[in-house]
Design a protein around this motif. Structure first.
Motif, PDB file in Angstrom:
ATOM      1  N   MET A   1     -10.798  45.340  -6.014  1.00 32.26           N
ATOM      2  CA  MET A   1     -11.156  46.171  -7.165  1.00 32.26           C
ATOM      3  C   MET A   1     -10.533  45.596  -8.431  1.00 32.26           C
ATOM      4  O   MET A   1      -9.340  45.345  -8.494  1.00 32.26           O
ATOM      5  CB  MET A   1     -10.660  47.604  -6.940  1.00 32.26           C
ATOM      6  N   GLY A   2     -11.337  45.339  -9.462  1.00 30.58           N
ATOM      7  CA  GLY A   2     -10.826  44.746 -10.684  1.00 30.58           C
ATOM      8  C   GLY A   2     -10.178  45.775 -11.589  1.00 30.58           C
ATOM      9  O   GLY A   2     -10.266  46.990 -11.378  1.00 30.58           O
ATOM     10  N   GLU A   3      -9.540  45.268 -12.638  1.00 31.76           N
ATOM     11  CA  GLU A   3      -8.900  46.153 -13.588  1.00 31.76           C
ATOM     12  C   GLU A   3      -9.945  46.814 -14.473  1.00 31.76           C
ATOM     13  O   GLU A   3     -10.937  46.197 -14.860  1.00 31.76           O
ATOM     14  CB  GLU A   3      -7.906  45.367 -14.442  1.00 31.76           C
ATOM     15  N   PRO A   4      -9.782  48.102 -14.824  1.00 34.69           N
ATOM     16  CA  PRO A   4     -10.756  48.793 -15.652  1.00 34.69           C
ATOM     17  C   PRO A   4     -10.865  48.169 -17.037  1.00 34.69           C
ATOM     18  O   PRO A   4      -9.881  47.682 -17.579  1.00 34.69           O
ATOM     19  CB  PRO A   4     -10.201  50.224 -15.744  1.00 34.69           C
ATOM     20  N   LYS A   5     -12.070  48.173 -17.584  1.00 34.75           N
ATOM     21  CA  LYS A   5     -12.295  47.611 -18.907  1.00 34.75           C
ATOM     22  C   LYS A   5     -12.029  48.692 -19.948  1.00 34.75           C
ATOM     23  O   LYS A   5     -12.933  49.340 -20.481  1.00 34.75           O
ATOM     24  CB  LYS A   5     -13.730  47.082 -19.030  1.00 34.75           C
ATOM     25  N   VAL A   6     -10.756  48.904 -20.252  1.00 29.77           N
ATOM     26  CA  VAL A   6     -10.353  49.903 -21.232  1.00 29.77           C
ATOM     27  C   VAL A   6      -9.563  49.206 -22.328  1.00 29.77           C
ATOM     28  O   VAL A   6      -8.659  48.425 -22.060  1.00 29.77           O
ATOM     29  CB  VAL A   6      -9.482  51.006 -20.587  1.00 29.77           C
ATOM     30  N   GLU A   7      -9.913  49.472 -23.578  1.00 34.09           N
ATOM     31  CA  GLU A   7      -9.239  48.843 -24.711  1.00 34.09           C
ATOM     32  C   GLU A   7      -8.179  49.776 -25.276  1.00 34.09           C
ATOM     33  O   GLU A   7      -8.450  50.930 -25.609  1.00 34.09           O
ATOM     34  CB  GLU A   7     -10.259  48.498 -25.799  1.00 34.09           C
ATOM     35  N   PHE A   8      -6.969  49.276 -25.368  1.00 24.42           N
ATOM     36  CA  PHE A   8      -5.891  50.028 -26.000  1.00 24.42           C
ATOM     37  C   PHE A   8      -5.853  49.665 -27.475  1.00 24.42           C
ATOM     38  O   PHE A   8      -5.671  48.499 -27.833  1.00 24.42           O
ATOM     39  CB  PHE A   8      -4.547  49.708 -25.338  1.00 24.42           C
ATOM     40  N   ARG A   9      -6.028  50.636 -28.325  1.00 20.18           N
ATOM     41  CA  ARG A   9      -5.985  50.399 -29.759  1.00 20.18           C
ATOM     42  C   ARG A   9      -4.527  50.428 -30.216  1.00 20.18           C
ATOM     43  O   ARG A   9      -3.817  51.407 -30.014  1.00 20.18           O
ATOM     44  CB  ARG A   9      -6.806  51.450 -30.512  1.00 20.18           C
ATOM     45  N   ASP A  10      -4.098  49.348 -30.832  1.00 18.98           N
ATOM     46  CA  ASP A  10      -2.714  49.230 -31.273  1.00 18.98           C
ATOM     47  C   ASP A  10      -2.575  49.844 -32.663  1.00 18.98           C
ATOM     48  O   ASP A  10      -2.669  49.163 -33.686  1.00 18.98           O
ATOM     49  CB  ASP A  10      -2.298  47.755 -31.279  1.00 18.98           C
ATOM     50  N   MET A  11      -2.328  51.157 -32.707  1.00 22.23           N
ATOM     51  CA  MET A  11      -2.164  51.858 -33.969  1.00 22.23           C
ATOM     52  C   MET A  11      -0.790  51.623 -34.583  1.00 22.23           C
ATOM     53  O   MET A  11      -0.540  52.003 -35.727  1.00 22.23           O
ATOM     54  CB  MET A  11      -2.392  53.367 -33.766  1.00 22.23           C
ATOM     55  N   SER A  12       0.094  50.978 -33.828  1.00 23.33           N
ATOM     56  CA  SER A  12       1.439  50.733 -34.347  1.00 23.33           C
ATOM     57  C   SER A  12       1.427  49.731 -35.495  1.00 23.33           C
ATOM     58  O   SER A  12       2.402  49.643 -36.247  1.00 23.33           O
ATOM     59  CB  SER A  12       2.350  50.220 -33.227  1.00 23.33           C
ATOM     60  N   ARG A  13       0.360  48.974 -35.662  1.00 24.51           N
ATOM     61  CA  ARG A  13       0.277  47.985 -36.736  1.00 24.51           C
ATOM     62  C   ARG A  13      -0.098  48.601 -38.073  1.00 24.51           C
ATOM     63  O   ARG A  13      -0.153  47.904 -39.092  1.00 24.51           O
ATOM     64  CB  ARG A  13      -0.716  46.878 -36.367  1.00 24.51           C
ATOM     65  N   ILE A  14      -0.366  49.892 -38.077  1.00 22.52           N
ATOM     66  CA  ILE A  14      -0.678  50.608 -39.319  1.00 22.52           C
ATOM     67  C   ILE A  14       0.562  51.372 -39.764  1.00 22.52           C
ATOM     68  O   ILE A  14       1.054  52.233 -39.040  1.00 22.52           O
ATOM     69  CB  ILE A  14      -1.849  51.586 -39.114  1.00 22.52           C
ATOM     70  N   PRO A  15       1.128  51.069 -40.938  1.00 22.48           N
ATOM     71  CA  PRO A  15       2.359  51.749 -41.363  1.00 22.48           C
ATOM     72  C   PRO A  15       2.125  53.238 -41.563  1.00 22.48           C
ATOM     73  O   PRO A  15       1.076  53.664 -42.045  1.00 22.48           O
ATOM     74  CB  PRO A  15       2.723  51.055 -42.678  1.00 22.48           C
ATOM     75  N   LYS A  16       3.129  54.026 -41.160  1.00 22.09           N
ATOM     76  CA  LYS A  16       3.011  55.484 -41.248  1.00 22.09           C
ATOM     77  C   LYS A  16       3.545  56.038 -42.560  1.00 22.09           C
ATOM     78  O   LYS A  16       3.388  57.219 -42.846  1.00 22.09           O
ATOM     79  CB  LYS A  16       3.749  56.130 -40.065  1.00 22.09           C
ATOM     80  N   VAL A  17       4.224  55.207 -43.334  1.00 20.01           N
ATOM     81  CA  VAL A  17       4.745  55.633 -44.623  1.00 20.01           C
ATOM     82  C   VAL A  17       4.280  54.669 -45.701  1.00 20.01           C
ATOM     83  O   VAL A  17       3.938  53.509 -45.420  1.00 20.01           O
ATOM     84  CB  VAL A  17       6.298  55.704 -44.615  1.00 20.01           C
ATOM     85  N   ARG A  18       4.256  55.126 -46.944  1.00 19.11           N
ATOM     86  CA  ARG A  18       3.736  54.325 -48.041  1.00 19.11           C
ATOM     87  C   ARG A  18       4.521  53.038 -48.233  1.00 19.11           C
ATOM     88  O   ARG A  18       3.970  51.999 -48.596  1.00 19.11           O
ATOM     89  CB  ARG A  18       3.766  55.151 -49.329  1.00 19.11           C
ATOM     90  N   GLU A  19       5.818  53.091 -47.971  1.00 19.40           N
ATOM     91  CA  GLU A  19       6.667  51.911 -48.180  1.00 19.40           C
ATOM     92  C   GLU A  19       6.374  50.796 -47.166  1.00 19.40           C
ATOM     93  O   GLU A  19       6.803  49.666 -47.348  1.00 19.40           O
ATOM     94  CB  GLU A  19       8.147  52.300 -48.094  1.00 19.40           C
ATOM     95  N   GLY A  20       5.685  51.134 -46.099  1.00 15.03           N
ATOM     96  CA  GLY A  20       5.365  50.146 -45.086  1.00 15.03           C
ATOM     97  C   GLY A  20       6.423  50.052 -44.009  1.00 15.03           C
ATOM     98  O   GLY A  20       7.170  51.002 -43.753  1.00 15.03           O
TER      99      GLY A  20
END
Length: 262
Positions: A1-20
């Motif tokens: 059985m192969g690994e499921p084709k699921v994409e993890f979106r890396d939201m950590s690359r988007i800064p959560k504060v204005r200063e970055g």
């Protein structure tokens, strides 16, 4: 059985504060020395070199002084665990950016928890500059805060981001997070329904680093209740935090005392 084709979106690359981001070399770093590479002059006129090489084993780094010009040290290393998003290869140089000095040797070199640290000795070769303290080093220090993450300047092959995630064949998930300098005793991991949180503070600060690094972050599951219905296993090795979401069908791995993240 192969690994499921699921994409993890890396939201950590988007800064959560204005200063970055606090450090553009790693979105999870919240305190401590910034930058992938740092070269600085010590009080005794030696050079201190720090290079982040997450995933590279302690005994898998090579370094040598440039025998022709004696201005820089060449270094290289390779990760060994393809499950962390593939093999990564690093190669780079660090040292002097002047014409008045030469490197005479590597006084000390230590690779630990994904960070290479070297002490380089040097000597003045230009008599006209003998009384002047030279502070010209390469590469230029780029440690900074900002809204855009940098790519590692010494990475020649392999994944670029600090976070890698994938779904596993048993219905679980696996994450690898670059935390250079972190050992297993430095990390705390907790989880709620769909999120795994981690915090790491380096306890043993190297004598030539200004302070310890602190990391803080989280990874999220694309499946509802994936985390709350399963077991979380984790470890840290060579400056990489590895987290596995283990389903009940894979619990034999833990019961047999084999790590689910090997």
């Amino acid at each position: 059985m192969g690994e499921p084709k699921v994409e993890f979106r890396d939201m950590s690359r988007i800064p959560k504060v204005r200063e970055g981001f606090y450090a553009t070399n790693n979105q999870f770093q919240k305190a401590g020395p910034k930058g992938f590479v740092q070269v600085k002059v010590l009080e005794n006129d030696n050079l201190y070199v720090r290079v982040d090489l997450p995933g590279v084993p302690d005994d898998a780094v090579h370094h040598r002084v440039d025998a022709v010009r004696q201005k820089v040290v060449f270094f290289s290393g390779e990760t060994l665990n393809p499950k962390e998003g593939g093999i990564r290869e690093y190669s780079g140089t660090a040292g002097l950016g002047c014409d008045c000095c030469e490197i005479t040797g590597v006084v000390d070199a230590k690779m630990k928890d994904g960070v290479l640290r070297m002490i380089l000795s040097r000597v003045k070769v230009n008599k006209d500059q003998h009384n002047n303290k030279c502070t010209l080093t390469v590469p230029p220090f780029t440690g900074q805060s900002g809204i855009r993450l940098e790519d590692h300047p010494c990475l020649v092959n392999g994944r670029k981001g600090a976070l890698f995630g994938k779904a596993t064949a048993g219905g679980g998930a696996f994450f690898a997070v670059d935390l250079p300098g972190v050992s297993p005793d430095d990390v705390e991991v907790s989880a709620n329904e769909n999120e795994i949180r981690f915090r790491a503070e380096i306890k043993n600060v190297y004598e030539h680093d200004e302070s310890s690094r602190t990391y803080l972050g989280s990874v999220q599951s694309p499946f509802p209740s994936l985390i709350s219905n399963n077991t979380i296993a984790w470890d840290a090795e060579f400056g990489v935090l590895r987290i596995a979401v283990v389903t009940p069908g894979d619990m034999t791995i833990i019961n047999n005392k084999r790590s689910p993240i090997e």
